[in-house]
Motif scaffolding. Sequence first.
Motif, PDB file in Angstrom:
ATOM      1  N   LYS A   1       0.827  -1.204   0.000  1.00  0.00           N
ATOM      2  CA  LYS A   1       0.000   0.000   0.000  1.00  0.00           C
ATOM      3  C   LYS A   1       0.861   1.253   0.000  1.00  0.00           C
ATOM      4  O   LYS A   1       0.550   2.237  -0.689  1.00  0.00           O
TER       5      LYS A   1
ATOM      6  N   GLU B   1      -5.464   2.305 -12.262  1.00  0.00           N
ATOM      7  CA  GLU B   1      -5.726   1.663 -10.969  1.00  0.00           C
ATOM      8  C   GLU B   1      -5.949   0.159 -11.064  1.00  0.00           C
ATOM      9  O   GLU B   1      -5.767  -0.553 -10.066  1.00  0.00           O
TER      10      GLU B   1
ATOM     11  N   THR C   1      -1.945   2.372  -7.032  1.00  0.00           N
ATOM     12  CA  THR C   1      -2.577   3.300  -6.100  1.00  0.00           C
ATOM     13  C   THR C   1      -2.387   2.764  -4.680  1.00  0.00           C
ATOM     14  O   THR C   1      -1.921   1.642  -4.485  1.00  0.00           O
TER      15      THR C   1
ATOM     16  N   LYS D   1      -3.296   0.913  -2.115  1.00  0.00           N
ATOM     17  CA  LYS D   1      -4.174  -0.172  -1.684  1.00  0.00           C
ATOM     18  C   LYS D   1      -3.344  -1.441  -1.528  1.00  0.00           C
ATOM     19  O   LYS D   1      -2.189  -1.504  -1.947  1.00  0.00           O
TER      20      LYS D   1
ATOM     21  N   SER E   1      -2.623  -5.138   1.142  1.00  0.00           N
ATOM     22  CA  SER E   1      -2.192  -5.404   2.518  1.00  0.00           C
ATOM     23  C   SER E   1      -0.908  -6.228   2.605  1.00  0.00           C
ATOM     24  O   SER E   1      -0.363  -6.394   3.698  1.00  0.00           O
TER      25      SER E   1
END
Length: 286
Positions: free
Chosen positions: A123, A142, A163, A165, A167
């Motif tokens: 991220k 994206e 972008t 995002k 984890s």
Amino acid sequence: MDAARVAAGVRAIAEECTKPGAKFLDIAGTIESEVVKQGGKNAFPVNISINDTAAHYTPCIGDETVLGEKDIVKIDFGVHVEGCIIDQAFTVDFGGENGKLVEAADAALADALAVMKAGVSVKDVGAAIQNAITSRGFKPIENLGGHSLEPYILHAGEEIPNTAKGSYVLQEGDVFAVEPFATTGAGRVDEGTYCEIHSLVNPKTVRLPQSRRVLEYILEEYKTLPFAERWLADMLSTSSIEMVVNDLVRQGILHSYNVLKEINNGMVAQSEVTVIVEKDGVKNLC
């Protein structure tokens, strides 16, 4: 790493043969032949994607397309040695009207590599890419991104997003292709109708003799790596290739990679290298 050595030598040839007036078939053929000449194998067909096409265009048999004097072209090529893959790409703006867009993609790649190290979340890497592109007045794409690499697996499950995002936390020893895409458009791509690239995803017994022979060849030569229909031209006629590929796709044996185009027809630039994640940074293999 042998694949890195081969890729470095091929890059110079790729840059040299990418020029206005050159046929896509000649560019792809030159690069793909050079990979073999230097001791590697092609990890996937050379992608030659112009203007609002972001990825997955490789020429077909008899393709007469030529590079135009005002095109912005992405050259994406891959090398493997015994399954170990180097994936890299560069963008050339022939017309001079999209130089800032190319700079944005290159800067996004540099900023991504600067923050990458073991323990960093993807991220945060995506945020660096996004900031580099948006701060220059463009949008990141994206729904495209970088990807983890494993032997004979081009997309191995983890992603470096364009972008902020995701984890996944980077681990020491991870191998990633990092590839920011910047655009003047909406920041998304969708599939077009053109498709020349496929990969094996579900090998199983097939009935048609021609399909069986081609499947055996794909297993032997490419394993799970993408290939071009034109790479089968020494085995089959053009019409037979289409029939066999359609048969294998219909049975779920092959996955198809349709060309990807920016949804608002925006111009697209791409910059890509392959890296190994280390404790305090990354090692660039390109």
